[in-house]
Structures are given as structure tokens and as C-alpha cells.
Design an enzyme around this catalytic site. Structure first.
Site, PDB file in Angstrom:
ATOM      1  N   LYS A  39       0.837  -1.054  -0.043  1.00  0.00           N
ATOM      2  CA  LYS A  39      -0.032   0.067  -0.204  1.00  0.00           C
ATOM      3  C   LYS A  39       0.908   1.256  -0.004  1.00  0.00           C
ATOM      4  O   LYS A  39       2.064   1.214   0.315  1.00  0.00           O
ATOM      5  CB  LYS A  39      -0.923   0.104   1.037  1.00  0.00           C
ATOM      6  N   ARG A 137     -10.555   0.098  14.602  1.00  0.00           N
ATOM      7  CA  ARG A 137     -10.658   0.806  13.338  1.00  0.00           C
ATOM      8  C   ARG A 137     -11.708  -0.203  12.645  1.00  0.00           C
ATOM      9  O   ARG A 137     -12.859   0.081  12.855  1.00  0.00           O
ATOM     10  CB  ARG A 137      -9.133   0.709  12.870  1.00  0.00           C
ATOM     11  N   TYR A 272      15.970  30.692   7.151  1.00  0.00           N
ATOM     12  CA  TYR A 272      14.769  31.226   7.777  1.00  0.00           C
ATOM     13  C   TYR A 272      14.650  31.514   9.330  1.00  0.00           C
ATOM     14  O   TYR A 272      15.072  30.365   9.714  1.00  0.00           O
ATOM     15  CB  TYR A 272      13.549  30.564   7.186  1.00  0.00           C
ATOM     16  N   MET A 320      11.837  24.695   1.750  1.00  0.00           N
ATOM     17  CA  MET A 320      11.106  23.715   0.736  1.00  0.00           C
ATOM     18  C   MET A 320      11.784  23.011  -0.141  1.00  0.00           C
ATOM     19  O   MET A 320      11.744  21.891  -0.310  1.00  0.00           O
ATOM     20  CB  MET A 320      10.015  24.779  -0.017  1.00  0.00           C
TER      21      MET A 320
HETATM   22  C1  LIG Z   1      -0.162  -1.826   6.803  1.00  0.00           C
HETATM   23  C2  LIG Z   1      -0.893  -2.799   7.201  1.00  0.00           C
HETATM   24  C3  LIG Z   1       0.015  -4.191   7.494  1.00  0.00           C
HETATM   25  C4  LIG Z   1       1.494  -4.031   7.477  1.00  0.00           C
HETATM   26  O1  LIG Z   1       2.038  -3.419   8.734  1.00  0.00           O
HETATM   27  P1  LIG Z   1       3.514  -3.414   9.254  1.00  0.00           P
HETATM   28  O2  LIG Z   1       3.453  -2.933  10.325  1.00  0.00           O
HETATM   29  O3  LIG Z   1       4.176  -2.584   8.050  1.00  0.00           O
HETATM   30  O4  LIG Z   1       4.152  -4.691   8.964  1.00  0.00           O
HETATM   31  C5  LIG Z   1      -0.434  -5.375   7.725  1.00  0.00           C
HETATM   32  N1  LIG Z   1      -2.002  -5.551   7.856  1.00  0.00           N
HETATM   33  C6  LIG Z   1      -2.770  -4.522   7.505  1.00  0.00           C
HETATM   34  C7  LIG Z   1      -4.619  -4.556   7.567  1.00  0.00           C
HETATM   35  C8  LIG Z   1      -2.257  -3.146   7.320  1.00  0.00           C
HETATM   36  O5  LIG Z   1      -2.994  -2.070   7.211  1.00  0.00           O
END
Ligand SMILES: *Cc1c(COP(=O)(O)O)cnc(C)c1O
Length: 389
Positions: A39, A137, A272, A320
């Protein structure tokens, strides 16, 4: 093209990725399947390149956060199973089915919607059920008084027309944190997950083909949680406290180059806000790497970067498009010298700690104007983004 390359770039070491994949496989054993989490553009490394490598290496599954991320992979030759972890609008169900993307089902309302859309389309949507065991979540709430309701909801979802339930999973909140309390919390999450699986499979009368829950922390610390498949992200990229113990290597190195060198007298304000003032004759280099590239401004006057003469301090506010470093003690550093922001010599874990954050945020922050250069067997095999074509 060369001039762009000589400013700031991210080297992505596909051999390190291969090493990490193989070491994690060795660690969990050949019976356990491997889902690579790609992801957020593979945590900033480039989802297409990372997924292609994992596909060649024989990984079993990939996970992305959205249908768009899944489609990017499908349009670039990735044929292996892909799980969409996050929400997909119901209008996209036909697209999920046509592209063989597996969708997470997180609650009853989604299950009904997805079922209706799949039936209308005349296909079956492959799904994994998500159980909320304590992350609070996404997922069917199943703890305490919610157990019976959660279990019957999951069974109902699995039986809906147009829904093909292939897997069930949960996500740990503190599996990567030390201490007895976190251990107890993780084990509670795991026991609850197993209880939910038992109750659902009893009632439903079928078994899921894939039960999975082990993220990075659980792959490193909790072998009992590996089940049918592990689901590491960070570990695959070789960062975090467990990476070294397992013989993993950082996949990304962020490299920048010195564009100007000047010597300032004591009492000179740098950058800055004038927050940094030299207290001696100071040799200062300007780097074309700023917060628009992903260098968190909170690291101003704190980060240590690596030169050929060893570590040097970043000084003054990070701008930046550039930042300054004190190279008074690094005499061989000059215009054109390479400086490693993080990577094989300068640990991203230390940098993340200085920023009060986690390595995930730093690799995800590397912005799209930083070209990714892919290495395989020491040779450049691909240049991504502005360097393409
Ligand atoms: C991001 C994610 C992972 C991976 O998590 P890591 O800590 O990077 O290993 C696994 N399962 C779900 C559902 C996630 O959202």
C-alpha cells in the site's frame, strides 16, 4: 536526465528486497504463505516495481489500501492475488470482480451492498472478512458483549449471494511495542481472533482458506500468530528494530549532493527565522533536499546526515527545496559530493526517532519529485517518475 539524477534521488535496492523476502520466508517456514503489503506506493518504494519483484520471487498475495492502488498493479502486469484492505465504494464492485481484486468486508452494511452489486453484475466478489479484535478501526466488532453479534454477522456475510469468502483476518495494534502490557494486549487480540474463527466456522459449516493476522511486529515476536499467511510491510523493506536481527537490509537509500559550499564567520544566521547562528568559522554546504522532497521540517538543526567523512549535522530551518549542513569537520566534502540522508550507512530508525516518528512516515514522505532509481545485481534497471522515457 543526468543533471536531475545528480541532485537528489532514492536508490531502491531490489536485491535487498529479495534478500528480505527470502529471510522472512526462511524465518516463518515454507508452510506459511506470504502476503507483501505494498500500500501507499509500497511505503514510497514504488508499488509496481516492488510487486513485480515479489511476483517473480513467488510471493502468494499482495495488499493495497484502495482499488486505485490495486488497479495500478493490474495495469502493470501484476496477476497475483491482491487484497484491498480499505473501503471501496459499492459502484466499483464490477471493477473489483473484473480485475480479480479481493475486497475486505468490514461490517454488515458493506456486506449487503457488495452482495447486491455483485448479484446485479452477475459475478462473485472474492472477500476477506476483517475482525476488529482491539485495533478499533475497521472490522466486525467481536470483543466481550459483541461476540455473538459479530460472529452471526460474519456468518451472514459469508452466506450472502455474490459473496465468496476466501479469508478472515485481524490487525494488531501493539505487536511491535515492548513490555508485558503490550504482550498481553496482543495475545488477547490473538485469542479473540481464534475464538471468532472457531465460532464462525462451526456455525457456517465451512472453513476459510486463509486465516491471517501477522504484521511486522507479529512476524518478529509472535510465531503462534503466523497461521496460514503472514502480512509484513515494514519488515519487508528492511526497517525497524527487528530488521537487523533477522538479517534484513534497508531497501531505500535517499541520496543528495552538495550544490554549494561556503565558509561563514562566527555569528552568522543560517536560513529562515535565523534560528541557527554559527559560533565559529563554519563550512556550510547547501543540499537540494527540502521538505517538498520529504525532509520533515521538524528535523531542522537535529538530523545527522552521512558524508564520506562521517556524520554531519543539518543546521538551520529546512527549506522547501533545500537545506544546509555543517561540514567544518568533513574536509573532503565539496561541491558534487554525495550525502546519504538515510539508507545503508545512516539508519532511518535513528532519523525517525529524532523526528519523533516512525520509519514508515519517512519513506512515505519521500515525494514524487524525488526520482526512484532501481538497482538489481548492482546495475540500474529502471528510473521512475521524472526520469522515465
Ligand atoms: C499496513 C498493514 C500491514 C503491514 O503493517 P507493518 O507494520 O508494516 O508490517 C498489515 N496489515 C494491515 C491490515 C495493514 O493495514
Amino acid at each position: 536526465m543526468e543533471s536531475t539524477l545528480r541532485r537528489t534521488w532514492a536508490e531502491i535496492d531490489l536485491d535487498a528486497l529479495k534478500n528480505n523476502y527470502e529471510k522472512i520466508r526462511e524465518h516463518v517456514g515454507s508452510e506459511v504463505r506470504f502476503l507483501g503489503v505494498v500500500k501507499a506506493d509500497a511505503y514510497g518504494h514504488g508499488a509496481v516495481q516492488v510487486a513485480s519483484m515479489l511476483q517473480i520471487l513467488g510471493a502468494d498475495y499482495l495488499a493495497v489500501s484502495s482499488i486505485d492502488e490495486g488497479m495500478e498493479l493490474r495495469l502493470n502486469g501484476i496477476t497475483m492475488p491482491i487484497l484491498v484492505l480499505g473501503h471501496t465504494p459499492k459502484e466499483e464492485v464490477p471493477k473489483l470482480i473484473r480485475n480479480n481484486l479481493t475486497q475486505t468486508v468490514t461490517c454488515m452494511a458493506k456486506a449487503y451492498e457488495y452482495s447486491r452489486e455483485a448479484v446485479n453484475f452477475g459475478g462473485n466478489l472474492k472477500v476477506h472478512i476483517k475482525v476488529d479484535t482491539g485495533m478499533s478501526r475497521l472490522g466486525y466488532l467481536c470483543d466481550g458483549e459483541h461476540f455473538e453479534n459479530g460472529v452471526s454477522g460474519i456468518c451472514e456475510a459469508c452466506e450472502l449471494p455474490g459473496i465468496k469468502a476466501e479469508g478472515i483476518f485481524t490487525h494488531f495494534a501493539v505487536s511491535d511495542e515492548p513490555g508485558d502490557e503490550c504482550r498481553e494486549y496482543t495475545l488477547h487480540q490473538f485469542r479473540l481472533f481464534m475464538d471468532v474463527i472457531d465460532a464462525v466456522e462451526d456455525k457456517w459449516g465451512k472453513r476459510f482458506s486463509l486465516h491471517h493476522c501477522a504484521n511486522t511486529g507479529a512476524v518478529a515476536n509472535y510465531p503462534q500468530t503466523w497461521l496460514d499467511m503472514v502480512r509484513p510491510g515494514l519488515l519487508l523493506y528492511g526497517y525497524g528494530e527487528y530488521a537487523e536481527k533477522l538479517g534484513l537490509q534497508p531497501v531505500m537509500s535517499l541520496i543528495t549532493t552538495v550544490s554549494t559550499v561556503k565558509i561563514y564567520t562566527p555569528g552568522t544566521h543560517i536560513s529562515y527565522g535565523g534560528t541557527y547562528r554559527t559560533d565559529k568559522m563554519t563550512r556550510v554546504a547547501v543540499l537540494p533536499y527540502g521538505y517538498a522532497d520529504g525532509f520533515l521540517r521538524v528535523l531542522s538543526s537535529r538530523a545527522m546526515l552521512m558524508t564520506e567523512d562521517g556524520p554531519v549535522r543539518q543546521i538551520g530551518k529546512i527549506c522547501m527545496d533545500m537545506c544546509m549542513i555543517d561540514i567544518s569537520e568533513a574536509p573532503s566534502v565539496d561541491v558534487g559530493s554525495e550525502v546519504e540522508v538515510f539508507g545503508k550507512r545512516n539508519s532511518i530508525n535513528t532519523l525517525a526517532q529524532m523526528a519523533g516518528t516512525i520509519p514508515y512516515e519517512l519513506t512515505c514522505a519521500v515525494s514524487k519529485r524525488v526520482p526512484r532509481v532501481y538497482y538489481r545485481r548492482g546495475e540500474i534497471v529502471e528510473k521512475e517518475l521524472m526520469l522515465r522515457g
